[in-house]
Motif scaffolding. Structure first.
Motif, short mmCIF file in Angstrom:
data_model
loop_
_atom_site.label_atom_id
_atom_site.label_comp_id
_atom_site.label_asym_id
_atom_site.label_seq_id
_atom_site.Cartn_x
_atom_site.Cartn_y
_atom_site.Cartn_z
N GLY A 170 -17.85 13.50 -23.26
CA GLY A 170 -18.55 13.25 -22.44
C GLY A 170 -18.45 14.01 -21.15
O GLY A 170 -19.23 14.43 -20.49
N TYR A 174 -20.81 16.99 -19.10
CA TYR A 174 -20.91 16.97 -17.88
C TYR A 174 -20.63 18.23 -17.09
O TYR A 174 -21.36 18.80 -16.44
CB TYR A 174 -20.25 15.94 -17.06
CG TYR A 174 -20.54 16.08 -15.79
CD1 TYR A 174 -21.48 15.81 -15.12
CD2 TYR A 174 -19.42 16.44 -14.77
CE1 TYR A 174 -21.96 15.99 -13.73
CE2 TYR A 174 -19.68 16.60 -13.50
CZ TYR A 174 -20.91 16.22 -12.79
OH TYR A 174 -21.04 16.53 -11.50
N LEU A 268 -27.44 14.52 -19.72
CA LEU A 268 -26.36 13.72 -19.58
C LEU A 268 -27.05 12.09 -19.66
O LEU A 268 -26.12 11.27 -20.00
CB LEU A 268 -26.17 13.60 -17.77
CG LEU A 268 -25.68 15.02 -17.29
CD1 LEU A 268 -25.34 14.88 -15.78
CD2 LEU A 268 -24.63 15.52 -18.23
N ALA A 271 -25.74 11.54 -23.13
CA ALA A 271 -23.91 11.43 -23.10
C ALA A 271 -23.75 9.99 -22.64
O ALA A 271 -23.16 9.45 -23.32
CB ALA A 271 -23.61 12.50 -22.24
N ALA A 272 -24.54 9.79 -21.67
CA ALA A 272 -24.29 8.26 -21.09
C ALA A 272 -24.75 7.32 -22.21
O ALA A 272 -24.00 6.19 -22.33
CB ALA A 272 -25.06 8.30 -19.95
N LEU A 275 -22.05 6.87 -24.78
CA LEU A 275 -20.65 6.40 -24.01
C LEU A 275 -21.11 4.87 -23.98
O LEU A 275 -20.27 4.12 -24.54
CB LEU A 275 -20.53 7.00 -22.68
CG LEU A 275 -19.30 6.79 -21.97
CD1 LEU A 275 -18.14 7.64 -23.06
CD2 LEU A 275 -19.16 7.37 -20.74
N TYR A 276 -22.22 4.58 -23.30
CA TYR A 276 -22.21 3.01 -23.00
C TYR A 276 -22.76 2.21 -24.15
O TYR A 276 -22.28 1.03 -24.16
CB TYR A 276 -23.37 2.79 -21.94
CG TYR A 276 -22.99 3.10 -20.59
CD1 TYR A 276 -22.41 2.16 -19.90
CD2 TYR A 276 -22.93 4.49 -20.28
CE1 TYR A 276 -21.95 2.22 -18.52
CE2 TYR A 276 -22.55 4.64 -18.79
CZ TYR A 276 -22.10 3.73 -18.03
OH TYR A 276 -21.57 3.90 -16.64
N TYR A 285 -25.83 -0.40 -18.05
CA TYR A 285 -26.77 0.80 -18.62
C TYR A 285 -28.10 0.34 -18.64
O TYR A 285 -28.90 0.91 -18.25
CB TYR A 285 -26.28 1.32 -20.16
CG TYR A 285 -27.01 2.14 -20.59
CD1 TYR A 285 -26.96 3.66 -20.26
CD2 TYR A 285 -27.84 2.07 -21.79
CE1 TYR A 285 -27.59 4.43 -20.80
CE2 TYR A 285 -28.53 3.10 -22.60
CZ TYR A 285 -28.34 4.28 -21.72
OH TYR A 285 -29.34 5.41 -22.39
N TYR A 315 -28.13 10.47 -13.59
CA TYR A 315 -27.05 10.42 -14.78
C TYR A 315 -25.84 10.90 -14.66
O TYR A 315 -24.87 10.26 -15.53
CB TYR A 315 -27.78 10.96 -15.94
CG TYR A 315 -28.98 9.96 -16.53
CD1 TYR A 315 -28.58 8.70 -17.21
CD2 TYR A 315 -30.27 10.29 -16.27
CE1 TYR A 315 -29.57 7.97 -17.58
CE2 TYR A 315 -31.28 9.28 -16.48
CZ TYR A 315 -30.94 8.20 -17.46
OH TYR A 315 -32.00 7.35 -17.53
N THR A 316 -25.54 11.69 -13.64
CA THR A 316 -24.12 12.02 -13.41
C THR A 316 -23.40 10.73 -13.25
O THR A 316 -22.14 10.44 -13.45
CB THR A 316 -24.11 13.05 -12.14
OG1 THR A 316 -24.76 14.23 -12.56
CG2 THR A 316 -22.73 13.28 -11.63
N LEU A 319 -22.68 8.53 -16.09
CA LEU A 319 -21.93 8.94 -17.11
C LEU A 319 -20.45 8.97 -16.58
O LEU A 319 -19.65 8.77 -17.09
CB LEU A 319 -22.19 10.46 -17.50
CG LEU A 319 -21.39 11.29 -18.36
CD1 LEU A 319 -21.33 10.51 -19.68
CD2 LEU A 319 -21.76 12.44 -18.49
#
Ligand code: ACO
Length: 376
Positions: A170, A174, A268, A271-272, A275-276, A285, A315-316, A319
């Motif tokens: 992740g 980024y 991103l 990627a988020a 992760l979530y 989320y 989204y930064t 994430l």
């Protein structure tokens, strides 16, 4: 004083081409970001940050052996000097904000040959941020681990714990996604400084100062604060409407160059999502997605001709929060990624060796006469 006046003055230098670069290209009309020949979505999520730094500096991806050596060159330079650590301790006691501490501490990096400075800057920015954050919280810094990759080591220095592969992926995603982005304000600042034949350390200090502003790199913290303040989806519309009604900007939306969605937001966002939906706060989320949808709908009505879309910062925030980073570290972590591009541009500007010195148009009075203060 007019925008686009007959003098050729363009406020904000909008659409003015200030450099030729092979580092990255942004096509804001179709929403494309090319990093040294690769679409951002091709690199981010696959390449490690070290590969992208090497790519930006050398215009080619390293083979396995060269990558191993390059990783070693970076890892060997992660330690901070006594001067840097002393400064961080002193400013932590004063509770100086992290970006200010980063700007000051980068100023203590030793100057010398360009190659050496570039390696030192990329290597030690994460160490400075992590060490400062721990000192700020009353803890001792964690020494860098040379056996860990760049992204893994940053997370390790922050927490003292070895991060999961998923977290490392992740963060690598980024850092690669934000590694370079055309002639943004901080990169321009860096190039102006190097164009005077000054050193890379000074250029990166200046770039950090430019990145800090809320119109550039300072947006992700406030973007996430908005999501938290909204708290539940049903409140999003009223909250955002009121904000716009007060003439405030919605952080994480709009861009000087992109007229469609920022492609980094997509990278991103994926990627988020990874992760979530595996191990994260699924409720947060879902709320963030609802806030984004509502914001886009309201912005379309607010500035109909402008097509204000989600930018990289929204989204930064999601994430980096999912990776366990506090909001205070969002902009410093942006610097940890963008230093690849800053140093790449420093090399390009050094090779060009042309002083950047635009003109200004004088619009003040003329022929005033000085009189003593008592007569004014
Ligand atoms: N929310 C509300 N209105 C907005 C927003 C926003 N996020 N962005 C632009 N607008 C409005 C402006 O108020 C302006 O309206 P006006 O013409 O009535 O004054 C109009 O849209 C055009 O805005 P400009 O400021 O001309 O657009 P510019 O291209 O200069 O701005 C910027 C780009 C600074 C990013 C802007 O969109 C903004 O402030 N966004 C919020 C901050 C943010 O997310 N920054 C991170 C950017 S990404 C990065 O730097 C990595």
């Amino acid at each position: 004083m007019g925008e686009n006046s007959g003098t050729g003055f363009v406020a904000g230098l909008e659409d003015v081409v200030a450099a030729e670069t092979r580092l990255s290209g942004v096509d804001g009309e179709v929403g494309e970001l090319t990093i040294a020949g690769f679409p951002v979505e091709e690199l981010a999520g696959r390449a490690s940050y070290e590969e992208v730094v090497y790519l930006l500096w050398n215009d080619e991806l390293p083979g396995a052996g060269r990558l191993e050596d390059f990783r070693g060159e970076l890892a060997g330079r992660r330690g901070l000097s006594r001067a840097t650590l002393d400064l961080l301790r002193a400013v932590a006691a004063e509770k100086v904000p992290v970006m200010d501490a980063l700007r000051m501490a980068v100023g203590t990096v030793r100057t010398g040959a360009d190659d050496e400075e570039a390696l030192a800057l990329v290597s030690c920015l994460p160490t400075i941020v992590a060490a400062y954050w721990r000192l700020f919280g009353g803890e001792e810094p964690v020494a860098p681990d040379p056996d860990l990759g760049h992204a893994a080591n940053y997370l390790y220095m922050l927490t003292g714990e070895r991060p999961s592969e998923e977290f490392v992926r992740g963060l690598d995603t980024y850092l690669c996604a934000v590694s370079d982005h055309g002639m943004n304000a901080s990169t321009f600042a860096a190039r102006v400084i190097v164009s005077t034949r000054s050193d890379f350390v000074s250029a990166v200090v200046g770039a950090i100062g430019a990145l800090k502003g809320p119109l550039h790199g300072g947006a992700p913290g406030p973007a996430l604060d908005v999501v938290f303040e909204i708290g539940e989806s049903s409140r999003a519309e009223e909250y955002l409407r009121e904000k716009l009604g007060r003439g405030e900007r919605l952080m994480g939306f709009g861009h000087r160059i992109y007229r469609v969605r920022d492609p980094r937001a997509d990278v991103l966002a994926s990627a988020a999502e990874r992760l979530y939906t595996t191990d994260g706060d699924k409720e947060l989320y879902r709320l963030a997605l609802d806030v984004e949808r509502t914001a886009l709908r309201l912005l379309a009505g607010h500035r109909p001709g402008r097509n204000l879309q989600t930018n990289v910062e929204f989204y930064t925030a999601l994430l980096l929060h999912g990776l366990g980073l506090p909001t205070e570290l969002f902009t410093p972590t942006f610097a940890v990624g963008r230093v690849a591009g800053w140093t790449g541009h420093c090399f390009e500007q050094r090779a060009l060796d042309r002083l950047i010195r635009p003109r200004s148009e004088y619009v003040g009075d003329k022929d005033r006469r000085w009189v003593p203060p008592v007569e004014r």
